[in-house]
Design a protein around this motif. Structure first.
Motif, PDB file in Angstrom:
ATOM      1  N   GLY A  10       0.800  -1.219   0.000  1.00 39.10           N
ATOM      2  CA  GLY A  10       0.000   0.000   0.000  1.00 39.10           C
ATOM      3  C   GLY A  10       0.828   1.262   0.000  1.00 39.10           C
ATOM      4  O   GLY A  10       0.425   2.284  -0.569  1.00 39.10           O
ATOM      5  N   SER A  16      -4.879   7.985  -2.857  1.00 42.33           N
ATOM      6  CA  SER A  16      -3.997   7.230  -1.968  1.00 42.33           C
ATOM      7  C   SER A  16      -3.122   8.153  -1.131  1.00 42.33           C
ATOM      8  O   SER A  16      -2.698   7.781  -0.034  1.00 42.33           O
ATOM      9  CB  SER A  16      -3.112   6.277  -2.771  1.00 42.33           C
ATOM     10  N   SER A  33      -4.777   9.310   3.199  1.00 38.74           N
ATOM     11  CA  SER A  33      -3.869   9.077   4.318  1.00 38.74           C
ATOM     12  C   SER A  33      -3.397  10.398   4.920  1.00 38.74           C
ATOM     13  O   SER A  33      -3.161  10.485   6.126  1.00 38.74           O
ATOM     14  CB  SER A  33      -2.671   8.242   3.879  1.00 38.74           C
ATOM     15  N   ASP A  64      -5.192   1.615   0.706  1.00 40.96           N
ATOM     16  CA  ASP A  64      -3.923   1.856   0.000  1.00 40.96           C
ATOM     17  C   ASP A  64      -3.525   0.653  -0.840  1.00 40.96           C
ATOM     18  O   ASP A  64      -2.959   0.796  -1.935  1.00 40.96           O
ATOM     19  CB  ASP A  64      -2.810   2.166   1.010  1.00 40.96           C
ATOM     20  N   THR A 111      -2.995   0.919  -4.792  1.00 45.70           N
ATOM     21  CA  THR A 111      -1.730   0.550  -5.428  1.00 45.70           C
ATOM     22  C   THR A 111      -1.965  -0.421  -6.573  1.00 45.70           C
ATOM     23  O   THR A 111      -1.346  -0.313  -7.645  1.00 45.70           O
ATOM     24  CB  THR A 111      -0.771  -0.074  -4.399  1.00 45.70           C
ATOM     25  N   ALA A 137       0.799   5.159  -1.979  1.00 47.68           N
ATOM     26  CA  ALA A 137       0.817   6.415  -1.226  1.00 47.68           C
ATOM     27  C   ALA A 137       2.009   7.280  -1.611  1.00 47.68           C
ATOM     28  O   ALA A 137       1.945   8.504  -1.582  1.00 47.68           O
ATOM     29  CB  ALA A 137       0.834   6.124   0.267  1.00 47.68           C
TER      30      ALA A 137
END
Length: 486
Positions: free
Chosen positions: A48, A336, A340, A181, A185, A52
């Motif tokens: 993940g 992503s 976060s 995530d 991805t 990000a």
């Protein structure tokens, strides 16, 4: 591509994210929001983190930049390796030893109150501007591709975009982010893979012929030793420090690592992530070379902005499947990093500025929801400001200025980890505010007087100035027995 298909794809994508949020947030508590109860499988975190790290800016810009600077970016990527090794073997052991929720708590234990607050402040400032900037760029692409045709104003597009992020993160927090995530991805890599396949088929290249075609093209030069901004050592050392500060000193990235079960799994996660990220960046560069070869072979005019090359080819010239995966990929790349960021900003403000510790306050959830909503509004307002300015040079300048804020973090942590200095805590804010201004002044003077233009290495200068300033305000070089070292 018909607008109805684009809307259906994006709508289906967010249904998946909301479904994941519902599953991961059942019986969620404060520990789930902040640390995922420290039960995240290391391989999910590693996979993940690739998505990000590859923001929407990278997804759009990196393939197009191959036309300007070939594979020189890979020199910077190689610098990530020693940078991430520093995170793995120096920073992660410290964070796990202290059982931190936010990594800036270390600064309070090492230096004091004001160092702690300055570290948190600079993270919040840089991450808020950075997340808004990345989301603004991708929202602009989606606005042109989809929402203008539906008569939907840009402000409403942004409201819906941020509202969706809030909807699937406000309950589960980092526990939800670790899972989403991973999904994001997958879609980023699927978008790159299908685009490589589409370009290779049009060029009549088999899979094993692709590396040779890329290597023999005019776009594959990797090593640069002349006196330019792409010089190997300049790029390599910049990449090393970028990895340290934008992963190891960044609450957004470290919060994911701190959800692993123990230090050994967190280190294993980072080692696999490092190797995978190098290969993925090489894949993006290879895609860029193929896009240029494809455009030349098909006689497609080059856009004025290299950032537009990938979207134009994917949406207007590639088969439907590749276009759909491109939409999913660009949406995933944008969200992503944005989702976060929203979670880590909420965590940092609640823990570092409001003094909340999981499970200690009865109204903790209500406070957290208000903070989460507050940062959502802040992102919305900043994105609208970027849209109102509508000047690429000004907006890029704001984003570059936010990059200066990682320098004080680098200096603070370097001082804490590698010296025994005891800076006067009350003077630390002055040093942390002055060093970015001094770094900017030196950068301007170097360009005006010497013709030298600072690039990513401004981070090293900024951190060095902060470290020097901390040395000047230190009480003595004697050891601090209470200072937590690795």
């Amino acid at each position: 591509m018909p607008v109805s298909i684009i809307v259906a794809v994006i709508f289906g994508y967010f249904l998946m994210l909301i479904g994941i949020s519902w599953l991961t947030s059942r019986q969620a508590d404060a520990a789930s929001f902040y640390t995922a109860n420290r039960q995240s499988p290391w391989y999910l975190v590693a996979f993940g983190m690739i998505g990000a790290t590859l923001s929407g800016v990278t997804f759009i810009s990196l393939p197009g930049e191959v036309g300007n600077s070939q594979f020189s970016y890979f020199q910077l990527v190689l610098g990530y390796i020693p940078g991430y090794l520093t995170v793995i073997f120096i920073l992660l052991p410290l964070y796990y030893k202290l059982q931190l929720i936010t990594i800036y708590t270390y600064l309070e234990e090492r230096f004091g109150y004001w160092a702690y607050k300055m570290g948190s402040f600079y993270f919040i400032l840089s991450r808020t501007i950075g997340a808004a900037f990345r989301l603004f760029l991708v929202a602009g692409v989606l606005q042109i591709a989809v929402f203008d045709a539906l008569g939907i104003p840009f402000a409403l597009t942004v409201v819906v975009a941020i509202g969706l992020i809030w909807l699937y993160t406000f309950r589960g927090g980092i526990k939800t982010i670790v899972i989403t995530d991973t999904l994001q991805t997958f879609f980023i890599l699927a978008a790159v893979g299908t685009s490589v396949m589409a370009a290779a088929q049009a060029l009549e290249l088999s899979w094993w012929e692709i590396p040779g075609a890329v290597r023999e093209s005019a776009y594959s030069q990797t090593w640069f030793w002349d006196d330019t901004g792409n010089h190997f050592f300049k790029q390599f050392f910049a990449g090393m420090f970028i990895a340290i500060v934008m992963t190891g000193l960044d609450q957004d990235m470290m919060q994911k690592n701190l959800t692993c079960r123990n230090l050994a799994e967190a280190q294993k996660n980072m080692l696999w992530f490092t190797g995978a990220l190098v290969l993925v960046n090489l894949l993006f560069l290879g895609l860029g070379a193929l896009l240029y070869l494809y455009a030349e072979a098909e006689g497609i005019p080059m856009p004025e902005r290299t950032d537009d090359l990938f979207p134009i080819l994917a949406l207007e010239h590639f088969p439907m499947a590749a276009a759909i995966f491109f939409l999913l990929g660009i949406t995933a790349a944008a969200y992503s990093s944005a989702d976060s960021a929203l979670t880590s900003l909420t965590t940092t403000f609640c823990v570092d500025f409001l003094g909340i510790k999981p499970g200690e306050k009865e109204n903790e959830k209500a406070i957290r929801l208000k903070v989460h909503a507050g940062f959502s509004v802040a992102l919305f307002l900043i994105i609208l400001l970027f849209h109102f300015i509508n000047d690429d040079s000004v907006i890029s300048g704001v984003f570059t200025a936010a990059g200066y804020t990682y320098g004080p973090l680098l200096g603070l942590f370097a001082c804490g980890l590698f010296t025994q200095w005891k800076p006067k805590d009350k003077w630390i804010p002055l040093v942390c505010l002055a060093s970015p201004l001094m770094a900017y002044s030196i950068s301007w003077l170097a360009g005006a007087w010497l013709g030298y233009n600072f690039g990513f290495e401004i981070l090293i200068l900024n951190g060095s100035l902060t470290l020097a300033g901390l040395g000047l305000i230190s009480l003595s070089p004697s050891p601090n027995p209470s200072a937590p070292h690795v």
